[in-house]
Design an enzyme around this catalytic site. Sequence first.
Site, short mmCIF file in Angstrom:
data_model
loop_
_atom_site.label_atom_id
_atom_site.label_comp_id
_atom_site.label_asym_id
_atom_site.label_seq_id
_atom_site.Cartn_x
_atom_site.Cartn_y
_atom_site.Cartn_z
N ASP A 91 0.96 -1.29 0.03
CA ASP A 91 0.13 0.12 0.13
C ASP A 91 0.81 1.30 -0.09
O ASP A 91 1.40 1.58 0.97
CB ASP A 91 -0.87 -0.11 1.48
CG ASP A 91 -1.91 1.24 1.38
OD1 ASP A 91 -2.01 1.84 0.41
OD2 ASP A 91 -2.14 1.47 2.47
N SER A 94 -0.01 4.17 2.77
CA SER A 94 0.02 4.07 4.23
C SER A 94 1.50 3.60 4.45
O SER A 94 2.26 3.29 3.61
CB SER A 94 -0.84 3.10 4.93
OG SER A 94 -0.53 1.86 4.63
N ASN A 96 2.77 1.82 7.65
CA ASN A 96 2.86 0.74 8.69
C ASN A 96 2.81 -1.04 8.05
O ASN A 96 2.10 -0.94 7.29
CB ASN A 96 1.77 1.00 9.88
CG ASN A 96 2.33 2.12 10.79
OD1 ASN A 96 1.78 3.19 10.23
ND2 ASN A 96 2.86 2.01 11.74
N TRP A 98 1.68 -4.53 9.16
CA TRP A 98 1.18 -5.13 10.27
C TRP A 98 0.45 -6.32 9.74
O TRP A 98 0.11 -6.53 8.62
CB TRP A 98 0.04 -4.30 11.17
CG TRP A 98 -1.22 -3.80 10.39
CD1 TRP A 98 -1.54 -2.67 9.75
CD2 TRP A 98 -2.40 -4.69 10.30
NE1 TRP A 98 -2.57 -2.51 9.41
CE2 TRP A 98 -3.11 -3.84 9.53
CE3 TRP A 98 -2.85 -5.65 10.68
CZ2 TRP A 98 -4.50 -4.08 9.23
CZ3 TRP A 98 -4.14 -6.20 10.49
CH2 TRP A 98 -5.10 -5.34 9.71
N TYR A 134 -9.71 3.32 10.77
CA TYR A 134 -10.25 3.40 9.29
C TYR A 134 -11.64 4.19 9.34
O TYR A 134 -11.98 4.58 10.17
CB TYR A 134 -10.75 1.83 9.15
CG TYR A 134 -9.53 1.10 9.32
CD1 TYR A 134 -8.32 1.08 8.34
CD2 TYR A 134 -9.30 0.11 10.44
CE1 TYR A 134 -7.34 0.24 8.52
CE2 TYR A 134 -8.08 -0.65 10.34
CZ TYR A 134 -7.29 -0.58 9.37
OH TYR A 134 -6.20 -1.47 9.81
N ASP A 272 -1.84 5.81 -5.25
CA ASP A 272 -1.88 5.14 -4.27
C ASP A 272 -2.40 3.58 -4.45
O ASP A 272 -3.43 3.47 -5.20
CB ASP A 272 -3.19 5.47 -3.27
CG ASP A 272 -3.53 4.68 -2.15
OD1 ASP A 272 -2.96 3.77 -2.04
OD2 ASP A 272 -4.44 5.22 -1.54
N THR A 275 -5.62 1.99 -2.88
CA THR A 275 -6.99 2.42 -3.49
C THR A 275 -7.41 1.74 -4.62
O THR A 275 -6.40 1.93 -5.57
CB THR A 275 -7.20 3.91 -3.40
OG1 THR A 275 -6.85 4.31 -1.95
CG2 THR A 275 -8.65 4.41 -3.78
#
Length: 378
Positions: A91, A94, A96, A98, A134, A272, A275
Site C-alpha cells: 500500500d 500508508s 505501517n 502489520w 479506518y 495509491d 485504493t
Amino acid sequence: MMKWAVVLCAMLALSECFISVPLIKGKSAREALEEKGLWEKYRKMYPFNPAAKFTQSYAIGYESMTNDADLAYYGVISIGTPPQSFEVIFDTGSSNLWVPSIYCSSAACNNHVRFNPQQSSTFQATNQPLSIQYGTGSMTGVLGYDTVSVGSIKVPHQIFGLSQTEAPFMAHMKADGILGLAYPQLAVSNAQPIFDNMVQQGLVQDYFSVYLSSNSQSGSEVIFGGFNPNHYTGTLVWIPLSSETYWQITMDSVTINGQVVACNGGCQAIVDTGTSLIIGPYSDISNMNSWVGASVSNGDATVNCNNIGSMPAVTFNINGNAFTLPASAYVRQSYYYGCRTGFSPSSSSLWILGDVFIRQYYTVFNRSNNSIGLAKAV
Ligand SMILES: *[C@@H]1O[C@H](CO)[C@@H](O)[C@H](O)[C@H]1NC(C)=O
Ligand SMILES: *[C@@H]1O[C@H](CO)[C@@H](O)[C@H](O)[C@H]1NC(C)=O
C-alpha cells in the site's frame, strides 16, 4: 531461484541488485460479498469513506483502505525464524506494516493467518501500542521486531504491528495484513517503514516500482530497487512530488476531448496502490461521470456495457504530460452489477489515483529524488 538471486545481488553492484515480488490478483471483498448476496447489506453497514484516509483532522497515519472493497492485489511476505507467511497489500498510501496475531480473536483474525511470536526465535517484543483508524473501525495491536522476508530480501530487525483487534470488514478481505510504502512521516507510532529499513541496511537502492496486470491473475509485481522495462513502452516521465508524506503530486486538470471536466486550475493527487478506484471531490467526479454518460444511483455510476467502445477517453494532465485512460480501463465489469465507472466521489479535495490508473501506467516511486516515474504499461 531465491538463493540464486541473493548470490547475484552479492556479486553485482548495488545498482544492479533488485528484488521482484509477484503480486496475485485475487477476488476482492466486494466480489466475495456479491457472490454470497451480502454486498448490499455490507455496503450499508460499512460505507466506504475514502476521504477518511486523507482527512487532515485525522492527523497522519490514518487510513481507510481496508474498507475498500475492490482491492484485489496482494503479495506474500514472511516474518520470523522459521518464517511464517502472510498475504499483504502493498500500500503506497500508508506507512505501517502489520499482520494478524495470535493475540487477536476478532472475526478477521479467525479466518486469516495469525503470527505467533512464541514460534519465532528472532522475535523481540515491545509494549508499544499501535492503533490505526479506518473510516468505520480501527485496527489495534502491539509493535514487535523480527526478520521480515520480502521476495529474496531478508530484512532483519523490522518493526511491525501484531494485531489484537481488527474491524469486521477485514474478515472479507483476502489479504491478511498491510505493508505500507509511503513516507516515514505517515507511520503510526513512528514505526520505521520496511522500505526505509531496507534502504538504510543497504539491501536495495531507494526506489521501487509497481506493475498491476489488468487481465490476468498473475504477472503483477512490486520491484524493490529496480524497474522492469518489459512492462512499459516509451520512457518514464518524471513528476516531482508536491508533498512527501503520501506519494503526492500536483495534477493540472482532467480533460475529455480537450475540455476541462475536473480539477480545473489544478489539484493535489496521490498515487495509491492501496485504493482501487480513482477518487475525487463530489462535484468533479459527478461531472466526469456525466460526461462519460454514466447514470449515478445508489452511489454507483453505471454505464451500459455495450457502450464501452463509444465512450470517451479521460485524460489526467500532470506536469505538462497527458495520461489518458480509455473507457475499457476506467469501466469495471461485475458479473452481478454490470458495468460501472471507476470514478468515485469523496468529501476530500485530495484526489486518489488508485489501481484503475496504475494498471495503465507503470509507476516508479523514487525516494532518491522524491519523484514518480510513469510510463504506459504493457
Ligand atoms: C528524478 O530522477 C529522474 C531519473 O534520474 C530524473 O529524470 C528526474 O528529472 C528527477 N526528478 C527530480 C524532481 O529531480
Ligand atoms: C531516482 O532518482 C535518482 C536521483 O535523481 C536517479 O539517480 C535514479 O536513477 C532514479 N531512479 C530511476 C529508477 O530512474
